[in-house]
Design an enzyme around this catalytic site. Structure first.
Site, short mmCIF file in Angstrom:
data_model
loop_
_atom_site.label_atom_id
_atom_site.label_comp_id
_atom_site.label_asym_id
_atom_site.label_seq_id
_atom_site.Cartn_x
_atom_site.Cartn_y
_atom_site.Cartn_z
N GLY A 34 30.93 38.11 48.43
CA GLY A 34 32.03 38.83 47.88
C GLY A 34 31.44 39.97 47.13
N THR A 36 31.08 40.86 43.90
CA THR A 36 30.29 40.66 42.74
C THR A 36 29.00 39.76 43.17
OG1 THR A 36 32.28 40.40 41.43
CG2 THR A 36 30.24 39.68 40.53
N LYS A 102 38.59 30.42 44.47
CA LYS A 102 37.95 31.25 45.28
C LYS A 102 38.40 31.26 46.70
CE LYS A 102 33.34 30.45 44.96
NZ LYS A 102 33.23 32.14 44.93
N GLU A 111 31.01 27.94 50.53
CA GLU A 111 30.57 28.43 49.02
C GLU A 111 31.18 26.99 48.17
OE1 GLU A 111 32.18 33.03 48.42
OE2 GLU A 111 33.68 31.40 48.21
#
Length: 262
Positions: A34, A36, A102, A111
């Site tokens: 992602g 970030t 998420k 993840e």
């Protein structure tokens, strides 16, 4: 920095910069996916190049793997690493108990596997992602392509008995075609508006035939690092019950950010 960042990007950057301070030489580190997390990977790359930091990174998507290699991080698979010291990743929402939603980037299956195979998970985010109750962000559910419409109908039946405010379910698209994950699956986005019992929701969804994994991360995150556009960074530790704030400076120039488009 090589280009002017927006306030939200500055918040993401300082959170990522603070998070990589927890990475020590020799660690096996899970690398999230992602926008970030991309800042974090680049910050780790700076440490590798400038400090000689030796780490092995386990990426949670093909695009994270490509970025990690680009900035000089030694990339290995989870099977090769076997277990991780730390995973650093972003989140679409988090609550006061550090439960997360998420999967906005379509990588929540990898993840979650990587995060749960780690001694610690650090989430890096901006203040806008904090909510009192999870659910405003659509909850991603990865499903196998075979019979996905039947799986969607089964999920809809399950939602009738759950503490939610909405029950709309949409197939995630990539242009005119359904989105396909790295594992070759589809994603159903559940527009629930509010999830009254995230733990129950996570357990029930994974019992539905055809569901591979959902985007609720319950009791997985150990620390959340919240960045602000003015350089302030707050670190909350759920295990220690502590919170501390520091202020970081923005570098005037960094070659690692020249082509940042995440």
């Amino acid at each position: 920095m090589s280009r002017e960042l927006s306030p939200i990007d500055k918040a993401k950057f300082v959170a990522a910069r603070r998070a990589v301070d927890f990475v020590e030489d020799g660690m096996r580190v899970g690398l999230g996916t992602g926008s970030t997390a991309a800042f974090m990977v680049r910050c780790l790359g700076e440490r590798v190049q400038q400090e000689g930091l030796r780490i092995r990174g386990v990426p949670t998507s093909s695009r994270t793997a490509a970025l990690a290699r680009e900035v000089g991080i030694d990339v290995v698979t989870l099977d090769e690493a076997r277990w991780l010291d730390l995973t650093i990743d972003g989140a679409d929402e988090f609550d006061g108990d550090l439960n997360l939603i998420k999967g906005g980037g379509g990588a929540h299956l990898q993840e979650k596997i990587v995060a749960t195979a780690s001694d610690q998970m650090i989430v890096i985010t901006d203040a806008a992602k904090e909510v009192e109750t999870l659910g405003a962000f659509p909850l991603p559910v990865e499903v196998i392509r075979f019979g996905w419409r039947a799986t969607q109908a089964l999920i809809g039946e399950v939602l009738v008995g759950m503490d939610v405010l909405g029950r709309d379910i949409t197939l995630r698209m990539n242009g005119d075609a359904p989105y396909v994950t790295d594992e070759g699956n589809h994603i159903l986005d559940l527009h629930l508006k509010r999830i009254g019992n995230p733990r129950q929701m996570a357990m029930v969804l994974n019992q539905v035939a055809g569901v591979v994994e959902n985007g609720l991360f319950i009791d997985i995150c150990d620390r959340v690092i919240v960045g602000h556009g003015d350089g302030r960074v707050e670190t909350r530790d759920i295990n220690e019950g502590t919170s501390e704030e520091v202020r970081l400076e923005f570098p005037e120039e960094s070659n690692l950010f020249n082509d940042l488009t995440d």
